[in-house]
Design a protein around this motif. Structure first.
Motif, short mmCIF file in Angstrom:
data_model
loop_
_atom_site.label_atom_id
_atom_site.label_comp_id
_atom_site.label_asym_id
_atom_site.label_seq_id
_atom_site.Cartn_x
_atom_site.Cartn_y
_atom_site.Cartn_z
N ARG A 194 -7.98 20.88 13.46
CA ARG A 194 -7.77 20.11 12.24
C ARG A 194 -6.91 18.91 12.60
N SER A 195 -6.86 17.96 11.70
CA SER A 195 -6.09 16.74 11.93
C SER A 195 -5.09 16.56 10.80
N ILE A 196 -3.98 15.93 11.13
CA ILE A 196 -2.97 15.55 10.15
C ILE A 196 -2.68 14.08 10.37
N GLY A 197 -2.74 13.29 9.32
CA GLY A 197 -2.53 11.86 9.49
C GLY A 197 -1.80 11.22 8.35
N MET A 248 0.83 -1.19 0.00
CA MET A 248 0.00 0.00 0.00
C MET A 248 0.88 1.25 0.00
N ARG A 249 0.39 2.30 -0.63
CA ARG A 249 1.08 3.59 -0.65
C ARG A 249 0.67 4.39 0.57
N GLU A 250 1.52 5.33 0.96
CA GLU A 250 1.22 6.19 2.08
C GLU A 250 0.88 7.60 1.60
N PHE A 251 -0.01 8.25 2.35
CA PHE A 251 -0.47 9.59 2.02
C PHE A 251 -0.53 10.42 3.29
N LEU A 252 -0.08 11.66 3.19
CA LEU A 252 -0.27 12.61 4.27
C LEU A 252 -1.60 13.31 3.98
N VAL A 253 -2.50 13.27 4.96
CA VAL A 253 -3.83 13.85 4.77
C VAL A 253 -4.08 14.89 5.85
N GLU A 254 -4.36 16.10 5.41
CA GLU A 254 -4.74 17.17 6.32
C GLU A 254 -6.26 17.32 6.22
#
Length: 100
Positions: A52-55, A1-7
């Motif tokens: 807000r969230s960052i994940g 699986m690829r990783e993504f930074l999501v705000e």
């Protein structure tokens, strides 16, 4: 699986009842645990003093991330998302010797 930074910034629509907000937030917590258990939600932070969230999230590709992962969140209709695909950095101290 690829990783993504999501705000993620969530804005409750004006006029939404507190019962609806509470119901969705409770369902969101349950869904986040499910996504973590399946490896889709890796880490989640909230910047100090911000709403807000960052994940770090994982999916096969960005389409799957939007449709089958983030799209299943109960608060998704109220979310504004910024998605950044990630790749490993050669100087990442967390990389194992075998991943080079």
């Amino acid at each position: 699986m690829r990783e993504f930074l999501v705000e993620i910034t969530t804005t409750v629509p004006e006029g939404t009842g507190q019962d609806e907000v509470d119901r969705r937030r409770a369902a969101e917590a349950v869904r986040a645990k499910e996504l973590a258990a399946t490896g889709h939600l890796v880490r989640l932070w909230r910047p100090v003093g911000e709403l807000r969230s960052i994940g770090v999230w994982r999916a096969a590709d960005e389409a799957e991330l939007h449709e089958k992962v983030l799209g299943t969140l109960p608060l998704r209709p109220w979310m504004n998302l910024t998605v950044t695909p990630l790749e490993s950095h050669p100087n990442d101290p967390g990389r194992g010797e075998d991943s080079r």
